[in-house]
Design a protein around this motif. Structure first.
Motif, mmCIF file in Angstrom:
data_model
loop_
_atom_site.group_PDB
_atom_site.id
_atom_site.type_symbol
_atom_site.label_atom_id
_atom_site.label_comp_id
_atom_site.label_asym_id
_atom_site.label_seq_id
_atom_site.Cartn_x
_atom_site.Cartn_y
_atom_site.Cartn_z
ATOM 1 N N THR A 1 44.711 8.797 -24.156
ATOM 2 C CA THR A 1 46.060 8.298 -23.938
ATOM 3 C C THR A 1 46.025 6.964 -23.211
ATOM 4 O O THR A 1 46.740 6.040 -23.575
ATOM 5 C CB THR A 1 46.888 9.310 -23.113
ATOM 6 O OG1 THR A 1 46.910 10.551 -23.797
ATOM 7 C CG2 THR A 1 48.316 8.824 -22.930
ATOM 8 N N VAL A 2 45.204 6.847 -22.188
ATOM 9 C CA VAL A 2 45.139 5.616 -21.407
ATOM 10 C C VAL A 2 44.611 4.467 -22.264
ATOM 11 O O VAL A 2 45.161 3.365 -22.250
ATOM 12 C CB VAL A 2 44.282 5.807 -20.133
ATOM 13 C CG1 VAL A 2 44.180 4.520 -19.350
ATOM 14 C CG2 VAL A 2 44.866 6.916 -19.265
ATOM 15 N N LYS A 3 43.574 4.722 -23.040
ATOM 16 C CA LYS A 3 43.020 3.684 -23.914
ATOM 17 C C LYS A 3 44.062 3.249 -24.939
ATOM 18 O O LYS A 3 44.249 2.057 -25.189
ATOM 19 C CB LYS A 3 41.767 4.208 -24.604
ATOM 20 C CG LYS A 3 41.083 3.165 -25.449
ATOM 21 C CD LYS A 3 39.798 3.730 -26.020
ATOM 22 C CE LYS A 3 39.078 2.701 -26.865
ATOM 23 N NZ LYS A 3 37.859 3.256 -27.442
ATOM 24 N N ARG A 4 44.748 4.188 -25.540
ATOM 25 C CA ARG A 4 45.795 3.880 -26.528
ATOM 26 C C ARG A 4 46.896 3.043 -25.876
ATOM 27 O O ARG A 4 47.420 2.113 -26.470
ATOM 28 C CB ARG A 4 46.353 5.177 -27.114
ATOM 29 C CG ARG A 4 47.586 5.020 -27.973
ATOM 30 C CD ARG A 4 47.400 4.176 -29.178
ATOM 31 N NE ARG A 4 46.513 4.802 -30.118
ATOM 32 C CZ ARG A 4 46.103 4.221 -31.232
ATOM 33 N NH1 ARG A 4 46.517 3.016 -31.531
ATOM 34 N NH2 ARG A 4 45.288 4.824 -32.041
ATOM 35 N N HIS A 5 47.229 3.358 -24.629
ATOM 36 C CA HIS A 5 48.244 2.595 -23.901
ATOM 37 C C HIS A 5 47.809 1.131 -23.761
ATOM 38 O O HIS A 5 48.582 0.223 -24.050
ATOM 39 C CB HIS A 5 48.465 3.198 -22.513
ATOM 40 C CG HIS A 5 49.478 2.469 -21.698
ATOM 41 N ND1 HIS A 5 50.730 2.980 -21.475
ATOM 42 C CD2 HIS A 5 49.451 1.265 -21.078
ATOM 43 C CE1 HIS A 5 51.420 2.113 -20.739
ATOM 44 N NE2 HIS A 5 50.655 1.069 -20.484
ATOM 45 N N LEU A 6 46.588 0.907 -23.332
ATOM 46 C CA LEU A 6 46.096 -0.455 -23.145
ATOM 47 C C LEU A 6 46.038 -1.213 -24.469
ATOM 48 O O LEU A 6 46.361 -2.397 -24.530
ATOM 49 C CB LEU A 6 44.723 -0.428 -22.475
ATOM 50 C CG LEU A 6 44.687 0.156 -21.058
ATOM 51 C CD1 LEU A 6 43.252 0.237 -20.557
ATOM 52 C CD2 LEU A 6 45.546 -0.630 -20.103
ATOM 53 N N GLY A 43 45.776 14.839 -6.969
ATOM 54 C CA GLY A 43 45.333 16.045 -7.650
ATOM 55 C C GLY A 43 44.339 15.684 -8.742
ATOM 56 O O GLY A 43 44.029 14.508 -8.963
ATOM 57 N N LYS A 44 43.867 16.691 -9.462
ATOM 58 C CA LYS A 44 42.814 16.452 -10.451
ATOM 59 C C LYS A 44 43.258 15.520 -11.576
ATOM 60 O O LYS A 44 42.462 14.711 -12.064
ATOM 61 C CB LYS A 44 42.265 17.768 -10.997
ATOM 62 C CG LYS A 44 43.233 18.588 -11.827
ATOM 63 C CD LYS A 44 42.585 19.881 -12.293
ATOM 64 C CE LYS A 44 43.539 20.696 -13.147
ATOM 65 N NZ LYS A 44 42.902 21.938 -13.595
ATOM 66 N N PHE A 45 44.525 15.573 -12.002
ATOM 67 C CA PHE A 45 44.982 14.668 -13.065
ATOM 68 C C PHE A 45 45.050 13.228 -12.559
ATOM 69 O O PHE A 45 44.676 12.299 -13.270
ATOM 70 C CB PHE A 45 46.343 15.087 -13.616
ATOM 71 C CG PHE A 45 46.327 16.377 -14.412
ATOM 72 C CD1 PHE A 45 45.173 16.859 -15.002
ATOM 73 C CD2 PHE A 45 47.486 17.103 -14.585
ATOM 74 C CE1 PHE A 45 45.166 18.037 -15.734
ATOM 75 C CE2 PHE A 45 47.497 18.278 -15.321
ATOM 76 C CZ PHE A 45 46.337 18.752 -15.895
ATOM 77 N N ALA A 46 45.546 13.023 -11.350
ATOM 78 C CA ALA A 46 45.627 11.668 -10.786
ATOM 79 C C ALA A 46 44.223 11.083 -10.613
ATOM 80 O O ALA A 46 43.984 9.914 -10.929
ATOM 81 C CB ALA A 46 46.370 11.680 -9.459
ATOM 82 N N LYS A 47 43.292 11.896 -10.133
ATOM 83 C CA LYS A 47 41.914 11.428 -9.963
ATOM 84 C C LYS A 47 41.291 11.054 -11.305
ATOM 85 O O LYS A 47 40.686 9.986 -11.446
ATOM 86 C CB LYS A 47 41.066 12.508 -9.284
ATOM 87 C CG LYS A 47 41.376 12.714 -7.823
ATOM 88 C CD LYS A 47 40.543 13.858 -7.274
ATOM 89 C CE LYS A 47 40.945 14.196 -5.846
ATOM 90 N NZ LYS A 47 40.238 15.396 -5.359
ATOM 91 N N ALA A 48 41.442 11.933 -12.283
ATOM 92 C CA ALA A 48 40.867 11.664 -13.603
ATOM 93 C C ALA A 48 41.507 10.422 -14.220
ATOM 94 O O ALA A 48 40.811 9.577 -14.795
ATOM 95 C CB ALA A 48 41.063 12.874 -14.515
#
Length: 192
Positions: A1-6, A43-48
């Motif tokens: 998701t992050v890569k697609r966003h960029l 939390g784990k999602f924010a860290k990841a």
């Protein structure tokens, strides 16, 4: 998701469009938790998320994205209900605390579209309900089970709007107007 966003940000660069991505999570604590002294911690999602974004930001092709040079904690945030002490909590989406966070989201709706505000990634548990119509959502990542068809429609609907540029004009370009959904099998089937 992050890569697609960029990648989407690179695609729309120069068009005056801001790209937003929504993450629907199962528990608030997976994004924002508290240590023994009650201090908020990632939390784990924010860290990841921060780990992945930090790595992707090093790629030369993303060097053109000025907002990516901001402190990473300014690029993502969560909209969650909270108790009277300000402690974030899981809810069903129909409490007074949900109403309060919903009002905050609605108040910030137009601000989120400005290129001056670095926030690009929004995490939510149950607060993005019917009526939050921010048009520049291009990615939805579902990290929780959606039990009802209404809930599935509302979350999917967050990304089914024509985007607007910095002047508030709708952008009618089929090469840009695509919603990407990252989901479990059940939600993926529904999204199709």
């Amino acid at each position: 998701t992050v890569k697609r966003h960029l990648e989407k940000e690179l695609q729309v660069q120069g068009l005056g469009l801001k790209v937003l991505s929504l993450f629907f999570i199962d528990r608030v604590a997976n994004y924002r938790d508290y240590d023994e002294s009650g201090k908020p911690v990632a939390g784990k999602f924010a860290k990841a998320f921060e780990e992945v974004l930090t790595e992707l930001a090093k790629e030369p092709r993303f060097a053109l994205l000025d907002w990516l040079k901001q402190p990473i904690e300014k690029l993502h945030n969560g909209y969650f209900a909270q108790d009277k002490k300000g402690i974030l909590k899981d809810t069903r989406g129909n409490t007074q605390a949900d109403d309060e966070v919903y009002n905050l989201i609605m108040k910030d709706k137009e601000t989120l579209l400005t290129l001056d505000v670095p926030l690009r990634f929004i995490f939510s548990h149950s607060a993005l309900r019917e009526g939050w119509d921010n048009p520049n959502v291009f990615q939805i990542c579902n990290l929780r089970e959606m039990s009802t068809e209404r809930e599935r429609r509302q979350t999917l609907g967050r990304g089914l709007r024509l985007p607007v540029d910095q002047n508030g004009d709708r952008v009618r370009d089929d090469s840009i107007n695509k919603l990407y959904v990252f989901a479990n099998e059940t939600y993926e089937e529904f999204a199709k």
